[in-house]
Design a protein around this motif. Structure first.
Motif, short mmCIF file in Angstrom:
data_model
loop_
_atom_site.label_atom_id
_atom_site.label_comp_id
_atom_site.label_asym_id
_atom_site.label_seq_id
_atom_site.Cartn_x
_atom_site.Cartn_y
_atom_site.Cartn_z
N SER A 10 0.37 13.70 -7.65
CA SER A 10 -0.28 13.36 -8.92
C SER A 10 -0.42 14.63 -9.75
N ASP A 30 -1.59 10.65 -13.14
CA ASP A 30 -2.55 10.14 -12.17
C ASP A 30 -2.58 8.61 -12.13
N ASN A 31 -2.54 7.96 -13.30
CA ASN A 31 -2.59 6.49 -13.32
C ASN A 31 -1.33 5.87 -12.71
N SER A 34 -1.54 6.31 -8.89
CA SER A 34 -2.44 5.31 -8.30
C SER A 34 -1.74 3.98 -8.08
N SER A 37 0.66 4.46 -4.90
CA SER A 37 -0.04 4.56 -3.63
C SER A 37 -0.64 3.22 -3.25
N THR A 39 -3.44 2.99 -1.40
CA THR A 39 -4.86 3.17 -1.11
C THR A 39 -5.68 3.10 -2.38
N THR A 41 -8.32 5.02 -3.19
CA THR A 41 -8.56 6.39 -3.68
C THR A 41 -7.54 7.34 -3.04
N PRO A 42 -6.33 7.41 -3.61
CA PRO A 42 -5.29 8.26 -3.02
C PRO A 42 -5.65 9.73 -3.11
#
Length: 123
Positions: A10, A30-31, A34, A37, A39, A41-42
């Protein structure tokens, strides 16, 4: 040594200086990271790593301890079994065909890295 094909990080992970040493790195917003991933909260880094193929000859050792997972379906339990086998110094883990995929993301996370340390054979 593991064959790291690709590393995806990220923007925030990379800008913190943690991703600068990663091989073959791709930086995602970052978005977007996310969404890639699986998860909630990666941690900011994913990797594509080549699978290792082991045979019974690879786990023949002076250590007679082997762990066998027969039709184990729960990913968390499989990860715990692999982690425990590694901690106990087992020569390897043999997984029956009816068991959960050891590369299931939940299994990999539950191994806490032990999947990288111990030979695992699918039978």
């Amino acid at each position: 040594d593991w064959d790291i094909k690709l590393t995806v990080v990220s923007e925030s992970f990379y800008s913190s200086g943690q991703g600068s040493a990663c091989p073959n790195v791709i930086i995602l917003r970052d978005n977007v990271f996310s969404m890639v991933s699986d998860t909630v909260t990666p941690q900011g880094m994913l990797a594509v790593i080549g699978k290792r193929a082991y045979s019974y000859n690879d786990i023949k050792a002076a250590n007679p301890l082997l762990v066998i997972a027969h039709n184990l379906q729960d990913p968390g339990n499989m990860g715990t079994l692999i982690r425990t086998a590694d901690a106990a110094g087992a020569a390897g883990v043999i997984v029956s065909g009816g068991s959960v995929d050891i590369y299931n993301p939940k299994v990999v996370r539950a191994t806490a890295g032990s999947i990288l340390n111990i030979p695992i054979i699918h039978d």
